[in-house]
Design an enzyme around this catalytic site. Structure first.
Site, PDB file in Angstrom:
ATOM      1  CE  LYS A 129       9.338 -24.469   9.647  1.00 46.75           C
ATOM      2  NZ  LYS A 129       9.802 -25.664  10.415  1.00 46.75           N
TER       3      LYS A 129
ATOM      4  CE1 TYR B 296      13.175 -26.838   6.132  1.00 47.76           C
ATOM      5  CE2 TYR B 296      11.054 -26.651   5.027  1.00 47.76           C
ATOM      6  CZ  TYR B 296      11.875 -26.382   6.111  1.00 47.76           C
ATOM      7  OH  TYR B 296      11.390 -25.660   7.174  1.00 47.76           O
TER       8      TYR B 296
ATOM      9  CG  ASN C 269       9.083 -26.675  13.847  1.00 49.43           C
ATOM     10  OD1 ASN C 269       8.642 -26.213  12.789  1.00 49.43           O
ATOM     11  ND2 ASN C 269      10.270 -27.253  13.940  1.00 49.43           N
TER      12      ASN C 269
ATOM     13  CG  HIS D 105      13.427 -21.989   8.155  1.00 49.76           C
ATOM     14  ND1 HIS D 105      14.141 -23.169   8.125  1.00 49.76           N
ATOM     15  CD2 HIS D 105      14.195 -21.066   7.522  1.00 49.76           C
ATOM     16  CE1 HIS D 105      15.291 -22.951   7.488  1.00 49.76           C
ATOM     17  NE2 HIS D 105      15.345 -21.686   7.116  1.00 49.76           N
TER      18      HIS D 105
ATOM     19  CD  GLU E 199      17.863 -21.316   4.744  1.00 50.46           C
ATOM     20  OE1 GLU E 199      18.028 -22.528   4.982  1.00 50.46           O
ATOM     21  OE2 GLU E 199      17.556 -20.492   5.629  1.00 50.46           O
TER      22      GLU E 199
HETATM   23  P1  DAT Z   1      15.237 -26.664  12.148  1.00 53.83           P
HETATM   24  O1  DAT Z   1      13.914 -26.214  11.582  1.00 53.83           O
HETATM   25  O2  DAT Z   1      15.267 -26.527  13.652  1.00 53.83           O
HETATM   26  O3  DAT Z   1      16.419 -26.032  11.475  1.00 53.83           O
HETATM   27  P2  DAT Z   1      15.886 -29.039  10.602  1.00 53.83           P
HETATM   28  O4  DAT Z   1      16.506 -28.109   9.613  1.00 53.83           O
HETATM   29  O5  DAT Z   1      16.688 -30.174  11.093  1.00 53.83           O
HETATM   30  O6  DAT Z   1      15.342 -28.232  11.884  1.00 53.83           O
HETATM   31  O7  DAT Z   1      14.549 -29.642  10.006  1.00 53.83           O
HETATM   32  C1  DAT Z   1      13.677 -28.815   9.253  1.00 53.83           C
HETATM   33  C2  DAT Z   1      12.262 -29.096   9.689  1.00 53.83           C
HETATM   34  O8  DAT Z   1      11.945 -30.459   9.408  1.00 53.83           O
HETATM   35  C3  DAT Z   1      12.008 -28.945  11.186  1.00 53.83           C
HETATM   36  O9  DAT Z   1      11.739 -27.598  11.548  1.00 53.83           O
HETATM   37  C4  DAT Z   1      10.851 -29.830  11.407  1.00 53.83           C
HETATM   38  C5  DAT Z   1      11.101 -30.974  10.426  1.00 53.83           C
HETATM   39  N1  DAT Z   1      11.788 -32.087  11.098  1.00 53.83           N
HETATM   40  C6  DAT Z   1      13.082 -32.135  11.479  1.00 53.83           C
HETATM   41  N2  DAT Z   1      13.389 -33.292  12.071  1.00 53.83           N
HETATM   42  C7  DAT Z   1      12.241 -34.005  12.068  1.00 53.83           C
HETATM   43  C8  DAT Z   1      11.880 -35.285  12.544  1.00 53.83           C
HETATM   44  N3  DAT Z   1      12.751 -36.097  13.143  1.00 53.83           N
HETATM   45  N4  DAT Z   1      10.586 -35.690  12.360  1.00 53.83           N
HETATM   46  C9  DAT Z   1       9.687 -34.889  11.756  1.00 53.83           C
HETATM   47  N5  DAT Z   1       9.964 -33.659  11.281  1.00 53.83           N
HETATM   48  C10 DAT Z   1      11.204 -33.223  11.433  1.00 53.83           C
HETATM   49 MG    MG Z   2      17.107 -26.191   9.546  1.00 58.15          MG
END
Ligand code: DAT
Ligand code: MG
Length: 148
Positions: A9, A49, A112, A115, A126
């Site tokens: 990212k 997303y 974070n 991805h 993807e």
């Molecule tokens: P991951 O990236 O671990 O697959 P995800 O697909 O649930 O997680 O979410 C995509 C991204 O969105 C994640 O890397 C960071 C953001 N995100 C997820 N949950 C969040 C939350 N509760 N508050 C803020 N950002 C969040």
């Molecule tokens: Mg995810």
């Protein structure tokens, strides 16, 4: 061989973590099949997303992903979707184990660093979205030293 989509990212790029992150996947024994730097359009980030579009953090997530170039990659290897997620660590770096990328290199959920696809199905979606041109077909000469 199983493939997954991995993206460094904008924060990972800005912080100079590209080499470190690639190195972790390389050292594990996974094969890099596709790699490019991309300045992501808003509509493309929204598509990537799309499953999260109803979430309250969606707008901020999209802003973050378009805030600078990302490094998009395809990696291949046995069980790489699940193992790749383990290498990456829990979504919230506060919960990511030390030794994982997020556990070692990140602090906040909205920064974070990386991805990784969460299932074989989302990996193929993807990869098709990010690499419509296809990826490189190759296998390391070290293959027999990595796989029995
Ligand atoms: P991951 O990236 O671990 O697959 P995800 O697909 O649930 O997680 O979410 C995509 C991204 O969105 C994640 O890397 C960071 C953001 N995100 C997820 N949950 C969040 C939350 N509760 N508050 C803020 N950002 C969040
Ligand atoms: Mg995810």
């Amino acid at each position: 061989m199983e493939q997954t989509f991995i993206m460094i990212k904008p924060d990972g790029v800005q912080r100079g973590l590209v080499g470190e992150i690639i190195s972790r996947f390389e050292k594990k024994g996974f094969y890099l099949k596709g790699l490019k730097m991309v300045s992501v359009e808003r509509s493309f980030a929204e598509k990537h997303y799309a499953d999260l579009s109803a979430k309250p953090f969606f707008a901020g997530l999209v802003e973050y992903i378009i805030s600078g170039p990302v490094v998009a990659m395809v990696w291949a290897g046995k069980n790489i979707v699940v193992t790749g997620r383990k290498i990456i660590g829990a979504t919230n770096p506060a919960d990511s184990a030390p030794g994982t990328i997020r556990g070692d290199l990140a602090i906040e959920i909205g920064r974070n660093v990386i991805h990784g696809s969460d299932s074989i199905e989302s990996a193929s979606k993807e990869i098709a979205l990010w690499f419509p041109e296809g990826v490189a077909e190759w296998q390391s000469n070290l293959h027999p030293w990595i796989y029995e």
